[in-house]
Design an enzyme around this catalytic site. Sequence first.
Site, PDB file in Angstrom:
ATOM      1  N   ARG A 111      11.550 -23.743 -73.663  1.00 55.19           N
ATOM      2  CA  ARG A 111      11.440 -23.313 -72.326  1.00 55.19           C
ATOM      3  C   ARG A 111      12.514 -24.073 -71.465  1.00 55.19           C
ATOM      4  NH1 ARG A 111       5.322 -22.653 -72.546  1.00 55.19           N
ATOM      5  NH2 ARG A 111       5.437 -22.781 -70.344  1.00 55.19           N
ATOM      6  N   ARG A 132      -2.309 -20.676 -74.162  1.00 49.89           N
ATOM      7  CA  ARG A 132      -1.313 -19.548 -74.126  1.00 49.89           C
ATOM      8  C   ARG A 132      -0.348 -19.834 -75.251  1.00 49.89           C
ATOM      9  NH1 ARG A 132       2.485 -19.700 -68.646  1.00 49.89           N
ATOM     10  NH2 ARG A 132       4.000 -19.842 -70.004  1.00 49.89           N
ATOM     11  N   ARG A 161      -3.036 -27.623 -70.482  1.00 55.79           N
ATOM     12  CA  ARG A 161      -3.298 -26.389 -69.691  1.00 55.79           C
ATOM     13  C   ARG A 161      -4.048 -25.467 -70.678  1.00 55.79           C
ATOM     14  NH1 ARG A 161       1.340 -22.795 -67.105  1.00 55.79           N
ATOM     15  NH2 ARG A 161       2.236 -23.001 -69.305  1.00 55.79           N
ATOM     16  N   LYS A 195       3.894 -23.690 -60.535  1.00 57.29           N
ATOM     17  CA  LYS A 195       4.101 -22.525 -59.843  1.00 57.29           C
ATOM     18  C   LYS A 195       2.811 -21.698 -59.724  1.00 57.29           C
ATOM     19  CE  LYS A 195       7.429 -21.135 -62.818  1.00 57.29           C
ATOM     20  NZ  LYS A 195       7.368 -22.327 -63.668  1.00 57.29           N
ATOM     21  N   ARG A 209      15.427 -15.587 -62.854  1.00 53.94           N
ATOM     22  CA  ARG A 209      15.672 -16.797 -63.671  1.00 53.94           C
ATOM     23  C   ARG A 209      17.223 -16.618 -64.065  1.00 53.94           C
ATOM     24  NH1 ARG A 209      10.671 -19.156 -66.636  1.00 53.94           N
ATOM     25  NH2 ARG A 209       9.071 -18.008 -65.330  1.00 53.94           N
TER      26      ARG A 209
HETATM   27  P1  AP5 Z   1       1.138 -24.011 -63.921  1.00 55.97           P
HETATM   28  O1  AP5 Z   1       0.633 -23.867 -62.525  1.00 55.97           O
HETATM   29  O2  AP5 Z   1       0.457 -23.247 -64.773  1.00 55.97           O
HETATM   30  O3  AP5 Z   1       2.535 -24.224 -64.131  1.00 55.97           O
HETATM   31  P2  AP5 Z   1       3.739 -23.080 -63.943  1.00 55.97           P
HETATM   32  O4  AP5 Z   1       4.868 -23.495 -63.295  1.00 55.97           O
HETATM   33  O5  AP5 Z   1       3.242 -21.717 -63.497  1.00 55.97           O
HETATM   34  O6  AP5 Z   1       4.179 -22.948 -65.501  1.00 55.97           O
HETATM   35  P3  AP5 Z   1       4.386 -21.783 -66.534  1.00 55.97           P
HETATM   36  O7  AP5 Z   1       4.515 -22.637 -67.994  1.00 55.97           O
HETATM   37  O8  AP5 Z   1       3.559 -20.573 -66.405  1.00 55.97           O
HETATM   38  O9  AP5 Z   1       5.872 -21.690 -66.348  1.00 55.97           O
HETATM   39  P4  AP5 Z   1       6.913 -20.944 -67.213  1.00 55.97           P
HETATM   40  O10 AP5 Z   1       8.086 -20.793 -66.025  1.00 55.97           O
HETATM   41  O11 AP5 Z   1       7.229 -21.729 -68.312  1.00 55.97           O
HETATM   42  O12 AP5 Z   1       6.219 -19.733 -67.764  1.00 55.97           O
HETATM   43  P5  AP5 Z   1       6.253 -18.277 -67.358  1.00 55.97           P
HETATM   44  O13 AP5 Z   1       4.833 -17.586 -67.646  1.00 55.97           O
HETATM   45  O14 AP5 Z   1       6.770 -18.072 -65.869  1.00 55.97           O
HETATM   46  O15 AP5 Z   1       0.665 -25.807 -64.239  1.00 55.97           O
HETATM   47  C1  AP5 Z   1       0.652 -26.253 -65.595  1.00 55.97           C
HETATM   48  C2  AP5 Z   1      -0.329 -27.223 -66.097  1.00 55.97           C
HETATM   49  O16 AP5 Z   1      -0.367 -28.229 -65.106  1.00 55.97           O
HETATM   50  C3  AP5 Z   1      -1.754 -26.478 -65.653  1.00 55.97           C
HETATM   51  O17 AP5 Z   1      -2.555 -27.014 -66.677  1.00 55.97           O
HETATM   52  C4  AP5 Z   1      -2.122 -27.136 -64.229  1.00 55.97           C
HETATM   53  O18 AP5 Z   1      -3.735 -27.150 -64.212  1.00 55.97           O
HETATM   54  C5  AP5 Z   1      -1.408 -28.408 -64.182  1.00 55.97           C
HETATM   55  N1  AP5 Z   1      -0.966 -28.952 -62.864  1.00 55.97           N
HETATM   56  C6  AP5 Z   1      -0.472 -27.966 -61.847  1.00 55.97           C
HETATM   57  N2  AP5 Z   1      -0.333 -28.762 -60.675  1.00 55.97           N
HETATM   58  C7  AP5 Z   1      -0.646 -29.999 -60.977  1.00 55.97           C
HETATM   59  C8  AP5 Z   1      -0.514 -30.999 -60.324  1.00 55.97           C
HETATM   60  N3  AP5 Z   1       0.142 -31.263 -58.986  1.00 55.97           N
HETATM   61  N4  AP5 Z   1      -1.050 -32.287 -60.884  1.00 55.97           N
HETATM   62  C9  AP5 Z   1      -1.400 -32.423 -62.028  1.00 55.97           C
HETATM   63  N5  AP5 Z   1      -1.480 -31.448 -62.718  1.00 55.97           N
HETATM   64  C10 AP5 Z   1      -1.076 -30.138 -62.417  1.00 55.97           C
HETATM   65  O19 AP5 Z   1       7.195 -17.648 -68.353  1.00 55.97           O
HETATM   66  C11 AP5 Z   1       6.912 -17.533 -69.898  1.00 55.97           C
HETATM   67  C12 AP5 Z   1       8.046 -16.942 -70.466  1.00 55.97           C
HETATM   68  O20 AP5 Z   1       8.089 -15.478 -70.126  1.00 55.97           O
HETATM   69  C13 AP5 Z   1       9.415 -17.495 -70.297  1.00 55.97           C
HETATM   70  O21 AP5 Z   1       9.481 -18.439 -71.275  1.00 55.97           O
HETATM   71  C14 AP5 Z   1      10.386 -16.294 -70.751  1.00 55.97           C
HETATM   72  O22 AP5 Z   1      10.166 -15.940 -72.211  1.00 55.97           O
HETATM   73  C15 AP5 Z   1       9.530 -14.963 -70.399  1.00 55.97           C
HETATM   74  N6  AP5 Z   1       9.950 -14.703 -68.583  1.00 55.97           N
HETATM   75  C16 AP5 Z   1       9.238 -15.228 -67.624  1.00 55.97           C
HETATM   76  N7  AP5 Z   1       9.855 -14.929 -66.410  1.00 55.97           N
HETATM   77  C17 AP5 Z   1      11.133 -14.358 -66.977  1.00 55.97           C
HETATM   78  C18 AP5 Z   1      12.371 -13.851 -66.277  1.00 55.97           C
HETATM   79  N8  AP5 Z   1      12.417 -13.590 -64.957  1.00 55.97           N
HETATM   80  N9  AP5 Z   1      13.295 -13.264 -66.974  1.00 55.97           N
HETATM   81  C19 AP5 Z   1      13.254 -13.418 -68.568  1.00 55.97           C
HETATM   82  N10 AP5 Z   1      12.210 -13.788 -68.855  1.00 55.97           N
HETATM   83  C20 AP5 Z   1      11.001 -14.312 -68.547  1.00 55.97           C
END
Ligand code: AP5
Length: 222
Positions: free
Chosen positions: A169, A158, A129, A18, A94
């Site tokens: 997660r 992170r 990552r 994402k 979510r």
């Molecule tokens: P990356 O682009 O960083 O992936 P991402 O989908 O953004 O992953 P996140 O881990 O950030 O998602 P998440 O939903 O777990 O975390 P969030 O911060 O939202 O890519 C990942 C890796 O793969 C990178 O190294 C990249 O280089 C590589 N990559 C990307 N594309 C590629 C490809 N095509 N091929 C090969 N490699 C590739 O949430 C964190 C926490 O916050 C949650 O656990 C929760 O506790 C809280 N939270 C967040 N939102 C909410 C909400 N709405 N409500 C309640 N709690 C929330």
Amino acid sequence: AKPEALKIMISGAPASGKGTQCELITKKYGLVHIAAGDLLRAEVSAGSENGKRAKEYMEKGKLVPNEIVVMMVKDRLLQHDSQENGWLLDGYPRSSSQATALEGFGFRPDLFILLEVPEEILVERVVGRRLDPVTGRIYHLKYSPPETEEIAARLTQRFDDTEEKVKLRLRTHHQNVEAVLSMYEDIMIKVDGNVSKEDVFAQIDGALTMLLEIKKATTGSV
Ligand code: AP5
């Protein structure tokens, strides 16, 4: 607001790409990127009361309570730049209650993008990552390595990017995803996220280009 300002949601499992796609989308389309996880991590870094509470949930891979998340996202969506240039909402909603709250405030996206990646790929993506604290860019040690030694030396990880935590997660994701998807079925596109990031973007770019054409045609602006 510009009549053609796009309103987009992007969703997918942890590490489905994402954040990576949001970098590419904002660069081309100038949308304001609003990532719930980034907003929460900023609160954690600031050491605020909300940040302290949020961190307890984030460390367990659980959803942070709505009373912290919902207003935070709503306030960001209401800011002038998001209203004027359009927005790209990442990692929100979510749960069905978050989606309902957003609808209640009058926010309905034009398009809902779902990134699909097989589960066995996700753990490797998370563990490799790295983030550049200076530019905010996302890297991967194997798939998207830093361009220079200087960048490599300053990369950070992170606090929730371990194999154990990503599994938690993922479990949370599975518990909630269907309820959210069912609310956006009519405007959803499914994108294959298991190809290179450029090829993932090509699929999204095609959909956004078409959407812009439709918006321009219906609002009469060129
Ligand atoms: P990356 O682009 O960083 O992936 P991402 O989908 O953004 O992953 P996140 O881990 O950030 O998602 P998440 O939903 O777990 O975390 P969030 O911060 O939202 O890519 C990942 C890796 O793969 C990178 O190294 C990249 O280089 C590589 N990559 C990307 N594309 C590629 C490809 N095509 N091929 C090969 N490699 C590739 O949430 C964190 C926490 O916050 C949650 O656990 C929760 O506790 C809280 N939270 C967040 N939102 C909410 C909400 N709405 N409500 C309640 N709690 C929330």
